[in-house]
Design an enzyme around this catalytic site. Structure first.
Site, PDB file in Angstrom:
ATOM      1  N   HIS A 235       0.836  -1.211   0.000  1.00 58.47           N
ATOM      2  CA  HIS A 235       0.000   0.000   0.000  1.00 58.47           C
ATOM      3  C   HIS A 235       0.862   1.248   0.000  1.00 58.47           C
ATOM      4  CE1 HIS A 235       1.219  -0.357   4.181  1.00 58.47           C
ATOM      5  NE2 HIS A 235       0.969   0.935   4.295  1.00 58.47           N
TER       6      HIS A 235
ATOM      7  N   ARG B 279       6.880  -9.151  15.921  1.00 60.21           N
ATOM      8  CA  ARG B 279       7.435  -7.881  15.474  1.00 60.21           C
ATOM      9  C   ARG B 279       6.456  -6.770  15.813  1.00 60.21           C
ATOM     10  NH1 ARG B 279       6.887  -4.710  10.657  1.00 60.21           N
ATOM     11  NH2 ARG B 279       8.593  -3.185  10.603  1.00 60.21           N
TER      12      ARG B 279
ATOM     13  N   HIS C 272       4.740   0.213  -0.023  1.00 60.06           N
ATOM     14  CA  HIS C 272       5.485  -0.546   0.983  1.00 60.06           C
ATOM     15  C   HIS C 272       4.581  -1.602   1.602  1.00 60.06           C
ATOM     16  CE1 HIS C 272       3.597   2.862   3.078  1.00 60.06           C
ATOM     17  NE2 HIS C 272       3.624   2.148   4.172  1.00 60.06           N
TER      18      HIS C 272
ATOM     19  N   ASP D 196       0.510   4.880   2.047  1.00 63.70           N
ATOM     20  CA  ASP D 196      -0.298   5.422   3.145  1.00 63.70           C
ATOM     21  C   ASP D 196      -1.204   6.528   2.597  1.00 63.70           C
ATOM     22  OD1 ASP D 196       2.523   5.201   5.458  1.00 63.70           O
ATOM     23  OD2 ASP D 196       0.981   3.743   4.911  1.00 63.70           O
TER      24      ASP D 196
HETATM   25  C1  LIG Z   1      -5.745   5.954   7.136  1.00 61.66           C
HETATM   26  C2  LIG Z   1      -5.237   4.736   7.337  1.00 61.66           C
HETATM   27  C3  LIG Z   1      -5.813   3.497   6.798  1.00 61.66           C
HETATM   28  C4  LIG Z   1      -4.754   2.437   7.167  1.00 61.66           C
HETATM   29  C5  LIG Z   1      -4.170   2.993   8.441  1.00 61.66           C
HETATM   30  C6  LIG Z   1      -3.980   4.448   8.082  1.00 61.66           C
HETATM   31  C7  LIG Z   1      -2.786   4.573   7.116  1.00 61.66           C
HETATM   32  C8  LIG Z   1      -2.428   3.237   6.453  1.00 61.66           C
HETATM   33  C9  LIG Z   1      -3.664   2.405   6.071  1.00 61.66           C
HETATM   34  C10 LIG Z   1      -3.399   0.902   5.829  1.00 61.66           C
HETATM   35  C11 LIG Z   1      -2.333   0.379   6.819  1.00 61.66           C
HETATM   36  C12 LIG Z   1      -2.945   0.573   4.392  1.00 61.66           C
HETATM   37  C13 LIG Z   1      -2.943  -0.957   4.161  1.00 61.66           C
HETATM   38  C14 LIG Z   1      -4.350  -1.537   4.392  1.00 61.66           C
HETATM   39  C15 LIG Z   1      -4.904  -1.236   5.811  1.00 61.66           C
HETATM   40  C16 LIG Z   1      -6.367  -1.713   5.854  1.00 61.66           C
HETATM   41  C17 LIG Z   1      -4.140  -2.056   6.869  1.00 61.66           C
HETATM   42  O1  LIG Z   1      -3.540  -3.107   6.525  1.00 61.66           O
HETATM   43  O2  LIG Z   1      -4.178  -1.697   8.056  1.00 61.66           O
HETATM   44  C18 LIG Z   1      -4.819   0.315   6.028  1.00 61.66           C
HETATM   45  C19 LIG Z   1      -5.265   0.984   7.328  1.00 61.66           C
HETATM   46  C20 LIG Z   1      -6.781   0.895   7.575  1.00 61.66           C
HETATM   47  O3  LIG Z   1      -7.592   1.139   6.652  1.00 61.66           O
HETATM   48  O4  LIG Z   1      -7.140   0.557   8.733  1.00 61.66           O
HETATM   49  O1  AKG Z   2       4.867  -2.312  10.339  1.00 57.61           O
HETATM   50  C1  AKG Z   2       5.490  -1.765   9.408  1.00 57.61           C
HETATM   51  O2  AKG Z   2       6.721  -1.789   9.295  1.00 57.61           O
HETATM   52  C2  AKG Z   2       4.709  -1.001   8.328  1.00 57.61           C
HETATM   53  C3  AKG Z   2       3.281  -0.735   8.730  1.00 57.61           C
HETATM   54  C4  AKG Z   2       2.613   0.197   7.747  1.00 57.61           C
HETATM   55  O3  AKG Z   2       3.039   0.400   6.612  1.00 57.61           O
HETATM   56  C5  AKG Z   2       1.376   0.896   8.146  1.00 57.61           C
HETATM   57  O4  AKG Z   2       0.867   0.609   9.267  1.00 57.61           O
HETATM   58  O5  AKG Z   2       0.911   1.748   7.322  1.00 57.61           O
HETATM   59 FE   FE2 Z   3       2.081   2.112   5.662  1.00 55.95          FE
END
Ligand SMILES: C=C1C[C@]23C[C@H]1CC[C@H]2[C@]1(C)CCC[C@@](C)(C(=O)O)[C@H]1[C@@H]3C(=O)O
Ligand code: AKG
Ligand code: FE2
Length: 378
Positions: free
Chosen positions: A247, A313, A303, A249
């Site tokens: 994704h 982790r 990333h 951010d």
């Molecule tokens: C605004 C946000 C949505 C998420 C948390 C923050 C910034 C990063 C986003 C996220 C980590 C991107 C990958 C998918 C996601 C669903 C996750 O894996 O947590 C995303 C977060 C979210 O929507 O909760």
């Molecule tokens: O845990 C990590 O190193 C990355 C997490 C991340 O990209 C996020 O929470 O948006």
């Molecule tokens: Fe991220």
């Protein structure tokens, strides 16, 4: 995470799953049990093209020393702004050291994570994230997504830099988790206050690198940001799943502190690269909202996070977001005949709602959001 109530697994597109429309009860996973099962539930197995490759090359990210900038040295400030700009022209990631954040506070923030994530699931669920909301506790986002579930637990909460909200983090954590979490709440309140201060300094350097002075620092002065604790339990099949999927951010700026385990990967030059842990450094990356503020000059970067079979982790991610009334629109200096507007005006709450209710943030979020906005307006 043991599946406590298995339901038929539907493969649905990666939009948000809305239980109101579907009969099946949400899945619940308990992190302390699933890791001992021989096979991963299908929901956690990612498609072949997204499965992690473990032995990736290290990304040599510039270590930007903020000491001179923070003490007001003009030469050091210009050097830091130049290095920040160069990193953002390349891939949008950089490391900052001599950042002024107390290492004891960082250590406390990491160790207090264990105090929360190691309590029984039923107690963590006191803070259960509600459908469509971004704050609270989530375990693998069960009930939110039906496939490509991330192997992680998260606790997210709102931060506000406004004077009237100076205890918002402590109050939320104590009111949600109980008075026994008062010290826990204080540590994350202090940590978020520090992150907000550091973010404004970095925004000043970003503004300088783009020739717009302090306009971004002022834009985020009264930020309303998100703090997220990422907890990645060990996984028996780490090569089949992901801790956090690929994704960009959607937010403006991310200041991440990862523990010494390693697992953050960045997609640069068509290849995944690792960013090695460094306790003294914060990993900084710009997000989609800042990409729009810079009128596309700087790109948010793809990333992900991989997991391992041996050890938990943890990472602490502070997501800088503007106050809800701010309109995301680039400074006029960044819009000219050669570079017309790349993205429409929007507010952060609009993009946040899109990611929480309509679209799973990935590498195309801003494009999908722009199309969604235009579709709504027609
Ligand atoms: C605004 C946000 C949505 C998420 C948390 C923050 C910034 C990063 C986003 C996220 C980590 C991107 C990958 C998918 C996601 C669903 C996750 O894996 O947590 C995303 C977060 C979210 O929507 O909760
Ligand atoms: O845990 C990590 O190193 C990355 C997490 C991340 O990209 C996020 O929470 O948006
Ligand atoms: Fe991220």
């Amino acid at each position: 995470m043991a599946i406590e109530c298995i339901s038929s697994i539907q493969s649905v597109p990666q939009t948000q799953k809305n239980h109101k429309e579907e009969e099946e009860p949400p899945l619940v996973f308990d992190a302390s049990l699933l890791r001992h099962q021989l096979h991963l539930p299908r929901q956690f197995i990612w498609p072949d093209e997204e499965k992690p490759c473990m032995n990736v090359p290290e990304l040599l990210v510039p270590l930007i020393d903020l000491g001179g900038f923070l003490s007001g040295d003009p030469i050091a400030t210009m050097k830091a702004a130049r290095l920040v700009g160069e990193a953002c022209q390349k891939h949008g990631f950089f490391l900052v050291v001599n950042h002024g954040i107390d290492p004891k506070l960082i250590s406390h923030a990491h160790s207090y994570m264990d105090d929360f994530f190691e309590i029984p699931l039923s107690q963590k669920q006191r803070a259960q994230r509600k459908t469509g909301e971004h704050c609270g506790y989530a375990s693998s986002f069960t009930g939110r997504f039906s496939s490509k579930l991330p192997w992680k637990e998260t606790l997210s909460f709102q931060y506000s830099a406004e004077e009237k909200s100076s205890t918002i983090v402590k109050d939320y954590l104590c009111n949600t988790l109980g008075q026994e979490f008062e010290q826990f709440g204080k540590v994350y309140q202090d940590y978020c206050d520090s992150m907000s201060t550091l973010s404004l300094g970095i925004m000043e350097l970003l503004g300088m690198s783009l020739g717009v002075g302090k306009v971004f620092r002022e834009f985020f002065e009264e930020n309303s940001s998100i703090m997220r604790l990422n907890y990645y339990p060990p996984c028996q099949k780490p090569d089949l799943t992901l801790g956090t999927g690929p994704h960009c951010d959607p937010t403006s700026l991310t200041i991440l502190h990862q523990d010494q385990v390693g697992g953050l990967q960045v997609f640069v030059d068509n290849e995944w690269h690792s960013i090695s842990p460094n306790f003294n450094a914060f990993v900084v990356n710009i997000g989609d909202t800042f990409m729009a503020l810079s009128n596309g000059r700087y790109k948010s970067c793809l990333h992900r996070a991989v997991v391992n079979s041996k050890t938990t982790r943890k990472s602490l991610a502070f997501f800088l977001c503007p106050n809800s009334d701010k309109v995301i629109s680039p400074p006029s200096e960044l819009v000219n005949d050669l570079t017309s507007r790349v993205y429409p005006d929007f507010t952060w709450p609009m993009l946040l709602e899109f990611t929480q209710k309509h679209y799973r943030a990935d590498m195309n979020t801003l494009e999908a959001f722009t199309n969604w906005l235009q579709h709504k307006r027609n």
